[in-house]
Design an enzyme around this catalytic site. Structure first.
Site, mmCIF file in Angstrom:
data_model
loop_
_atom_site.group_PDB
_atom_site.id
_atom_site.type_symbol
_atom_site.label_atom_id
_atom_site.label_comp_id
_atom_site.label_asym_id
_atom_site.label_seq_id
_atom_site.Cartn_x
_atom_site.Cartn_y
_atom_site.Cartn_z
ATOM 1 N N SER A 71 47.163 30.018 46.080
ATOM 2 C CA SER A 71 47.783 30.680 47.435
ATOM 3 C C SER A 71 46.831 29.962 48.686
ATOM 4 O O SER A 71 48.193 29.484 48.637
ATOM 5 C CB SER A 71 46.311 32.168 46.388
ATOM 6 O OG SER A 71 47.238 33.488 48.250
ATOM 7 N N HIS A 76 40.083 30.455 61.069
ATOM 8 C CA HIS A 76 40.336 30.824 62.110
ATOM 9 C C HIS A 76 39.245 30.431 62.709
ATOM 10 O O HIS A 76 38.077 31.013 62.716
ATOM 11 C CB HIS A 76 40.660 31.860 62.068
ATOM 12 C CG HIS A 76 42.043 31.452 61.240
ATOM 13 N ND1 HIS A 76 43.741 31.743 61.170
ATOM 14 C CD2 HIS A 76 42.261 32.647 60.059
ATOM 15 C CE1 HIS A 76 43.711 32.182 60.337
ATOM 16 N NE2 HIS A 76 43.292 32.359 59.635
ATOM 17 N N CYS A 91 44.825 32.536 42.708
ATOM 18 C CA CYS A 91 44.345 33.261 41.250
ATOM 19 C C CYS A 91 44.049 31.938 40.091
ATOM 20 O O CYS A 91 43.996 30.848 40.059
ATOM 21 C CB CYS A 91 46.184 34.021 41.333
ATOM 22 S SG CYS A 91 47.267 34.952 42.532
#
Length: 125
Positions: A71, A76, A91
């Protein structure tokens, strides 16, 4: 992935959070953040497919985003506020998103952390 209850199957684990009081110099350091995310991929036991970054104006915040086979991992930043958000979603039973999240936190050294957990699930038919 780990089995669930009542036909629910957890297909992914999501660890994300808000980091307050980070050193703004680190939050502006693109090379350092890329290195941190690359190492977090290893800590998570994930497989790096690609990594990218984007700076929002001169001296502004950054987004560093790793696409992994399982994934993604992202940071940020808002250096003007000493603030960052971190997102680790993986996952597979072989991965450890919490370890990757904790590693990133250890490198950004915030004064305060809010962490959230979510299972991504599906229901069998």
């Amino acid at each position: 992935m780990a089995g669930g209850v009542g036909g629910r199957v957890v297909v992914g684990r999501h660890v994300y959070g808000n980091l307050y009081g980070c050193d703004s110099r680190v939050l502006r350091d693109e090379a350092a953040l890329i290195t941190i995310v690359k190492e977090a991929v290893k800590v998570a036991n994930a497989m790096l497919l690609s990594i990218g970054s984007y700076r929002f104006g001169p001296g502004g915040g950054l987004t560093v985003f790793a696409v992994v086979a399982e994934s993604h991992i992202s940071i940020h930043t808002w250096p003007e506020h000493g603030f960052a958000t971190v997102d680790v979603y993986t996952c597979g039973d072989h991965t450890d998103p919490k370890a990757a999240f904790d590693y990133i936190v250890s490198q950004l050294r915030p004064k305060r952390v809010e962490v959230f957990f979510g299972d991504r699930s599906m229901y069998g038919e």
